[in-house]
Every structure is written in C-alpha cells, then in structure tokens.
Motif scaffolding. Structure first.
Motif, PDB file in Angstrom:
ATOM      1  N   GLY A  65       0.822  -1.363   0.019  1.00  0.00           N
ATOM      2  CA  GLY A  65      -0.053  -0.179  -0.042  1.00  0.00           C
ATOM      3  C   GLY A  65       0.646   1.442  -0.237  1.00  0.00           C
ATOM      4  N   TYR A  66       2.164   1.129  -0.072  1.00  0.00           N
ATOM      5  CA  TYR A  66       3.100   2.338  -0.107  1.00  0.00           C
ATOM      6  C   TYR A  66       2.791   2.798  -1.598  1.00  0.00           C
ATOM      7  CZ  TYR A  66       4.967   0.243   4.152  1.00  0.00           C
ATOM      8  OH  TYR A  66       5.306  -0.481   5.212  1.00  0.00           O
ATOM      9  N   GLN A  67       3.233   4.058  -1.650  1.00  0.00           N
ATOM     10  CA  GLN A  67       3.374   5.126  -2.950  1.00  0.00           C
ATOM     11  C   GLN A  67       4.695   5.428  -2.988  1.00  0.00           C
ATOM     12  OE1 GLN A  67       0.256   7.772  -3.465  1.00  0.00           O
ATOM     13  NE2 GLN A  67      -1.353   6.575  -3.122  1.00  0.00           N
ATOM     14  N   GLU A  68       5.355   5.270  -4.183  1.00  0.00           N
ATOM     15  CA  GLU A  68       6.586   6.074  -4.602  1.00  0.00           C
ATOM     16  C   GLU A  68       6.507   7.404  -4.374  1.00  0.00           C
ATOM     17  OE1 GLU A  68       9.251   4.297  -7.551  1.00  0.00           O
ATOM     18  OE2 GLU A  68       7.282   3.425  -8.645  1.00  0.00           O
ATOM     19  N   GLU A  69       7.863   7.781  -3.618  1.00  0.00           N
ATOM     20  CA  GLU A  69       7.989   9.214  -3.317  1.00  0.00           C
ATOM     21  C   GLU A  69       8.205   9.888  -4.738  1.00  0.00           C
ATOM     22  OE1 GLU A  69      10.486  10.954   0.054  1.00  0.00           O
ATOM     23  OE2 GLU A  69      11.537  11.164  -1.576  1.00  0.00           O
ATOM     24  N   ARG A  70       7.497  11.116  -4.744  1.00  0.00           N
ATOM     25  CA  ARG A  70       7.686  11.858  -5.848  1.00  0.00           C
ATOM     26  C   ARG A  70       8.517  13.184  -5.508  1.00  0.00           C
ATOM     27  NH1 ARG A  70       2.955  10.246  -5.430  1.00  0.00           N
ATOM     28  NH2 ARG A  70       1.731  12.349  -5.302  1.00  0.00           N
ATOM     29  N   THR A  81       5.984   7.970  -0.255  1.00  0.00           N
ATOM     30  CA  THR A  81       6.731   7.899   0.886  1.00  0.00           C
ATOM     31  C   THR A  81       7.802   6.777   0.668  1.00  0.00           C
ATOM     32  OG1 THR A  81       5.350   6.105   1.933  1.00  0.00           O
ATOM     33  CG2 THR A  81       5.031   8.348   2.516  1.00  0.00           C
ATOM     34  N   LEU A  82       7.758   6.140  -0.481  1.00  0.00           N
ATOM     35  CA  LEU A  82       8.878   5.004  -0.784  1.00  0.00           C
ATOM     36  C   LEU A  82       9.801   5.159  -1.854  1.00  0.00           C
ATOM     37  CD1 LEU A  82       9.512   1.813  -0.139  1.00  0.00           C
ATOM     38  CD2 LEU A  82       7.857   1.395  -2.292  1.00  0.00           C
ATOM     39  N   ILE A  83      10.965   4.815  -1.483  1.00  0.00           N
ATOM     40  CA  ILE A  83      12.114   4.969  -2.615  1.00  0.00           C
ATOM     41  C   ILE A  83      12.893   3.483  -2.412  1.00  0.00           C
ATOM     42  CG2 ILE A  83      14.284   5.909  -3.042  1.00  0.00           C
ATOM     43  CD1 ILE A  83      13.604   8.603  -1.432  1.00  0.00           C
ATOM     44  N   VAL A  84      12.995   2.978  -3.585  1.00  0.00           N
ATOM     45  CA  VAL A  84      13.769   1.861  -3.772  1.00  0.00           C
ATOM     46  C   VAL A  84      14.652   2.141  -4.987  1.00  0.00           C
ATOM     47  CG1 VAL A  84      13.498  -0.747  -4.428  1.00  0.00           C
ATOM     48  CG2 VAL A  84      11.718   0.278  -3.129  1.00  0.00           C
ATOM     49  N   ARG A  85      15.847   1.801  -4.926  1.00  0.00           N
ATOM     50  CA  ARG A  85      16.860   2.027  -5.987  1.00  0.00           C
ATOM     51  C   ARG A  85      18.067   1.301  -5.793  1.00  0.00           C
ATOM     52  NH1 ARG A  85      18.489   7.926  -3.628  1.00  0.00           N
ATOM     53  NH2 ARG A  85      19.939   7.388  -1.996  1.00  0.00           N
ATOM     54  N   GLU A  86      18.880   0.968  -6.809  1.00  0.00           N
ATOM     55  CA  GLU A  86      20.034   0.176  -6.806  1.00  0.00           C
ATOM     56  C   GLU A  86      21.024   0.299  -5.582  1.00  0.00           C
ATOM     57  OE1 GLU A  86      21.621   1.395 -10.436  1.00  0.00           O
ATOM     58  OE2 GLU A  86      21.012  -0.308 -11.384  1.00  0.00           O
ATOM     59  N   GLY A 105      14.110   3.112   1.186  1.00  0.00           N
ATOM     60  CA  GLY A 105      13.873   4.023   2.366  1.00  0.00           C
ATOM     61  C   GLY A 105      12.380   4.434   2.286  1.00  0.00           C
ATOM     62  N   LEU A 106      11.605   4.525   3.435  1.00  0.00           N
ATOM     63  CA  LEU A 106      10.326   4.609   3.720  1.00  0.00           C
ATOM     64  C   LEU A 106      10.236   5.903   4.643  1.00  0.00           C
ATOM     65  CD1 LEU A 106       7.300   3.702   2.940  1.00  0.00           C
ATOM     66  CD2 LEU A 106       7.411   2.665   5.072  1.00  0.00           C
ATOM     67  N   GLY A 135      17.064  12.383   2.877  1.00  0.00           N
ATOM     68  CA  GLY A 135      15.881  11.880   3.306  1.00  0.00           C
ATOM     69  C   GLY A 135      16.147  10.826   3.935  1.00  0.00           C
ATOM     70  N   CYS A 136      15.553   9.507   3.565  1.00  0.00           N
ATOM     71  CA  CYS A 136      15.642   8.140   4.382  1.00  0.00           C
ATOM     72  C   CYS A 136      16.832   7.278   4.169  1.00  0.00           C
ATOM     73  CB  CYS A 136      14.008   7.638   4.255  1.00  0.00           C
ATOM     74  SG  CYS A 136      12.906   8.625   5.036  1.00  0.00           S
ATOM     75  N   ILE A 137      17.405   7.327   2.984  1.00  0.00           N
ATOM     76  CA  ILE A 137      18.588   6.589   2.667  1.00  0.00           C
ATOM     77  C   ILE A 137      19.960   7.306   3.163  1.00  0.00           C
ATOM     78  CG2 ILE A 137      19.596   5.342   0.764  1.00  0.00           C
ATOM     79  CD1 ILE A 137      17.037   4.831  -0.697  1.00  0.00           C
ATOM     80  N   GLU A 138      20.722   6.507   3.832  1.00  0.00           N
ATOM     81  CA  GLU A 138      22.096   7.065   4.194  1.00  0.00           C
ATOM     82  C   GLU A 138      22.773   7.447   2.773  1.00  0.00           C
ATOM     83  OE1 GLU A 138      25.734   5.893   6.797  1.00  0.00           O
ATOM     84  OE2 GLU A 138      24.271   4.113   6.446  1.00  0.00           O
ATOM     85  N   PRO A 139      23.365   8.757   3.038  1.00  0.00           N
ATOM     86  CA  PRO A 139      24.195   9.128   2.006  1.00  0.00           C
ATOM     87  C   PRO A 139      25.347   8.263   1.825  1.00  0.00           C
ATOM     88  CG  PRO A 139      24.247  10.752   3.608  1.00  0.00           C
ATOM     89  CD  PRO A 139      23.170   9.559   3.901  1.00  0.00           C
TER      90      PRO A 139
END
Length: 143
Positions: A65-70, A81-86, A105-106, A135-139
């Motif tokens: 039910g999450y939606q991708e962050e825009r 709220t959701l980011i998924v990446r390599e 990252g959520l 944001g939510c993913i560590e740099p």
C-alpha cells in the motif's frame, strides 16, 4: 577533540554530520518500528527467493500500500513515501562495482524512516531519523 570522539578522528561528527540521522520522537519511532515489521517479512521472502533486484523489491513493497515518493524540480516532496533504488557502487581494487540488490527508504513521518537493503549475502531493516539533505537513505561516504 569533540566529546565522544574516543580514539577516533577529532572532528568525526563535524565531518560526517550529513551521514548522521536526525532524532525521532518516541511516537514516530514506534510508528517506524511498526512499518519495519511490515517490510521485514517481505524482504525475507524476497531474499529466500533470490529476488533482490530493485524492480521486484519495489513491486512487492507497493503491494503493502505504499506509494513511490515523488519530488519536484527543486527536490521538494510532492507525495508518496517509498524509495527503492540500486545499491550504491563501491570501489574494489582499481574500479567501481555495483553489487546486486536494492536500497529501500520509507518516510513514515517527517522525523522517522525505515531504511533497508537486500542483496545476495543478506538483508537488513532498521529505523532511523532522516539524513540531512538525503531523506531516508543514508548518503554515501564523501571526502
């Protein structure tokens, strides 16, 4: 030397402040832990199925039910709220290598995130405050 630096570099916190997550309120931390509890079994199932590419991870988490962050042109959040990446590339011997897998990252609240990764060797789900400017993913580490 900074307080708490111990035997480490005298300006560690100053130099790495961008890699230190913000604090979460107790209520936000509790909400983030609940979301981590929803995400962990999905990543476990994907890992056991050897399915850790970003596309499959994203599809599985969107089913929760999450939606991708825009974001807008200036990086402003527009929704989702959701980011998924390599996985980030890393330097090995004399060249960069991008490991198989995905980072997650959520954003649970403005001050609370679930951060996760899944790759061939393992997966992990944690909660933390957001990172300044990232944001939510560590740099990545910088110099």
């Amino acid at each position: 030397m900074e307080p708490g630096a111990g035997d480490g570099a005298p300006h560690y916190r100053e130099n790495n402040g961008y890699r230190l997550p913000a604090d979460m309120s107790p209520a936000s931390a509790e909400d983030a832990q609940k979301e981590a509890g929803r995400i962990e079994p999905v990543l476990k199932q994907l890992w056991e199925a050897k399915s850790w590419d970003p596309e499959n991870v994203r599809a599985a988490l969107l089913k929760l039910g999450y939606q991708e962050e825009r974001t807008g042109p200036k990086g402003e959040r527009l929704g989702g709220t959701l980011i998924v990446r390599e996985m980030p590339s890393r330097f090995v011997t004399d060249h960069y290598v991008r490991p198989e897998g995905a980072q997650v990252g959520l954003r649970v609240h403005d001050d609370a995130c679930v951060t996760a990764f899944i790759q061939k060797t393992n997966y992990q789900v944690t909660t933390n405050g957001p990172y300044p400017e990232h944001g939510c993913i560590e740099p990545p580490a910088g110099h």
